[in-house]
Design a protein around this motif. Structure first.
Motif, short mmCIF file in Angstrom:
data_model
loop_
_atom_site.label_atom_id
_atom_site.label_comp_id
_atom_site.label_asym_id
_atom_site.label_seq_id
_atom_site.Cartn_x
_atom_site.Cartn_y
_atom_site.Cartn_z
N GLU A 66 13.77 -8.95 6.79
CA GLU A 66 14.08 -7.95 7.77
C GLU A 66 15.11 -6.91 7.23
OE1 GLU A 66 13.41 -8.63 12.26
OE2 GLU A 66 15.72 -8.34 11.94
N ALA A 67 16.22 -7.60 6.77
CA ALA A 67 17.31 -6.96 6.45
C ALA A 67 17.11 -6.21 5.07
CB ALA A 67 18.44 -8.15 6.01
N VAL A 70 14.68 -3.04 5.96
CA VAL A 70 15.76 -1.84 6.70
C VAL A 70 16.41 -1.22 5.59
CG1 VAL A 70 15.58 -2.68 9.03
CG2 VAL A 70 17.54 -3.35 7.71
N PHE A 71 16.97 -1.86 4.54
CA PHE A 71 17.78 -1.36 3.46
C PHE A 71 16.86 -0.49 2.48
CE2 PHE A 71 21.46 -3.49 4.84
CZ PHE A 71 22.43 -2.48 4.84
N ARG A 74 16.11 2.50 4.18
CA ARG A 74 17.42 3.39 4.00
C ARG A 74 17.65 4.11 2.55
NH1 ARG A 74 20.98 -0.32 6.75
NH2 ARG A 74 20.08 0.53 8.44
N ARG A 96 20.54 5.87 14.20
CA ARG A 96 20.81 4.87 13.55
C ARG A 96 21.10 4.74 11.91
NH1 ARG A 96 20.24 0.92 17.35
NH2 ARG A 96 18.65 1.08 18.91
N THR A 98 23.36 2.06 8.85
CA THR A 98 23.93 0.83 8.48
C THR A 98 24.50 -0.07 9.36
OG1 THR A 98 23.91 1.53 6.24
CG2 THR A 98 25.17 -0.62 6.86
N SER A 101 22.27 -2.32 11.10
CA SER A 101 22.13 -3.72 10.38
C SER A 101 23.04 -4.72 10.66
CB SER A 101 21.97 -3.27 8.96
OG SER A 101 21.10 -2.28 8.56
N TYR A 104 22.22 -5.55 14.36
CA TYR A 104 20.93 -6.48 14.92
C TYR A 104 20.75 -7.49 13.75
CZ TYR A 104 19.55 -2.98 18.26
OH TYR A 104 19.39 -2.10 19.44
N GLN A 105 20.76 -7.30 12.45
CA GLN A 105 20.72 -8.46 11.68
C GLN A 105 21.75 -9.24 11.47
OE1 GLN A 105 19.03 -5.10 10.75
NE2 GLN A 105 17.39 -6.31 11.53
N ILE A 116 25.08 -8.29 4.35
CA ILE A 116 24.84 -7.12 4.81
C ILE A 116 25.65 -6.10 3.88
CG2 ILE A 116 24.64 -5.19 6.53
CD1 ILE A 116 24.12 -7.80 8.47
#
Ligand SMILES: Nc1ncnc2c1ncn2[C@@H]1O[C@H](COP(=O)(O)OP(=O)(O)OP(=O)(O)O)[C@@H](O)[C@H]1O
Ligand SMILES: Cc1cn([C@H]2C[C@H](O)[C@@H](COP(=O)(O)O)O2)c(=O)[nH]c1=O
Length: 205
Positions: A66-67, A70-71, A74, A96, A98, A101, A104-105, A116
Motif C-alpha cells: 500500500e505504501a 501511494v508513492f 505520487r 492530500r 505525503t 502516508s 494512514y500508512q 515512509i
C-alpha cells in the motif's frame, strides 16, 4: 524573463474532516488573483495514478504494498502535474500528499515511519508543500459526516483506533513543522472555515 515558481498547497485530514468541501473555494481565491491554479488529488492526479487509486482504495494488500503504491502514484503525479505546474508559475492545490502516508500508512497501519521517510526522500527529496492546511476534527464528527454521504471505501471502513492514530500522526507532524502547517478546527461552520481560509490563502505570496 524567469517565471517565479508557483506555490504548492496541500489539504489534509482524516476522511470526512471536510477538506474536499473547501478545495473549490480556495481554488477560486487563488484564481481571483489572476494566478493559474491546478487542482489535483492523491492517490491519483494522473491517468496511471487514478488506476493505482482504485487498487489502493478497494483491494486488500500488505501494508508495505500500500505504501509503495501511494508513492508510485505520487512519483507520477509530481513528474506529470506538480513539477511542470510549479515551474510555469502555476499554484497547485493537492487533496492530500505525503503527510497522508505518514498519517494512514504510518499512524493508522503502523508502518515504521522511517520507511515512509525513506520513500519520501527517494520520491521527492527537494519538494515539500509551501503550505499544508490540516482539517482537524474529532473522529465522531468525521464519521457522522461520512455516514451521511456515500458508500465507504477500504479506509473509510477502518475502525476508530485507525483514525485516532491517523489523526494523532497528523497533529504530531503539524507540531513538528509549524512553519508549513495551518490547523483548522473543522467542527466550525463552513462559513467560519472559509473566513479562516481566505486569511491563510490571502497571506500566501
Ligand atoms: N464544516 C462543516 N460542517 C458541516 N458539514 C461539513 C463541514 N465540512 C464538510 N461537511 C460535510 O461533510 C461531508 C464530508 O465532507 P468532505 O467530502 O469535504 O470531507 P473530506 O475530508 O474531503 O473526506 P474524504 O477525505 O473522505 O474525501 C460532506 O457532506 C460535507 O458537506
Ligand atoms: C495520499 C494518501 C491517501 N491515503 C488514503 C486516505 C484516504 O482514505 C484515501 C483517499 O481518499 P480521499 O477521500 O480522496 O481523501 O486514501 C493513504 O492511505 N495514503 C496516502 O498517501
Amino acid at each position: 524573463m524567469t517565471v517565479p515558481r508557483g506555490k504548492f498547497i496541500t489539504f489534509e485530514g482524516i476522511d470526512g474532516a471536510g477538506k474536499s468541501t473547501h478545495i473549490r473555494y480556495c481554488a477560486d481565491l487563488v484564481a481571483a488573483r489572476g494566478i493559474e491554479l491546478v487542482s489535483s488529488r492523491e492517490p491519483g492526479g494522473t491517468p496511471l495514478g487514478e488506476k493505482l487509486r482504485e487498487l489502493v482504495l478497494h483491494e486488500p494488500m500488505h501494508l508495505e504494498t500500500e505504501a509503495l503504491l501511494v508513492f508510485a502514484s505520487r512519483r507520477e503525479h509530481i513528474a506529470q502535474v506538480i513539477e511542470p505546474a510549479l515551474a510555469r508559475g502555476a499554484w497547485v492545490i493537492s487533496d492530500r500528499f505525503t503527510d497522508a502516508s505518514f498519517a494512514y500508512q504510518g499512524g493508522g497501519r503502523g508502518l515504521d515511519l522511517i520507511k515512509i521517510e525513506t520513500l519520501a526522500n527517494w520520491v521527492h527529496p527537494e519538494l515539500w508543500p509551501d503550505l499544508t492546511i490540516l482539517f482537524d476534527v474529532p473522529l465522531e464528527v468525521a464519521r457522522a459526516r461520512l455516514d451521511a454521504t456515500r458508500e465507504l471505501d477500504k479506509f473509510e471502513q477502518e475502525k476508530a483506533d485507525f483514525f485516532l492514530a491517523a489523526r494523532n500522526e497528523y497533529l504530531r507532524r503539524a507540531a513538528q513543522y509549524p512553519e508549513r502547517f495551518r490547523v483548522i478546527d473543522s467542527t466550525q461552520t463552513i462559513e467560519a472555515i472559509r473566513l479562516q481560509l481566505a486569511e491563510i490563502i490571502g497571506a500566501l505570496r
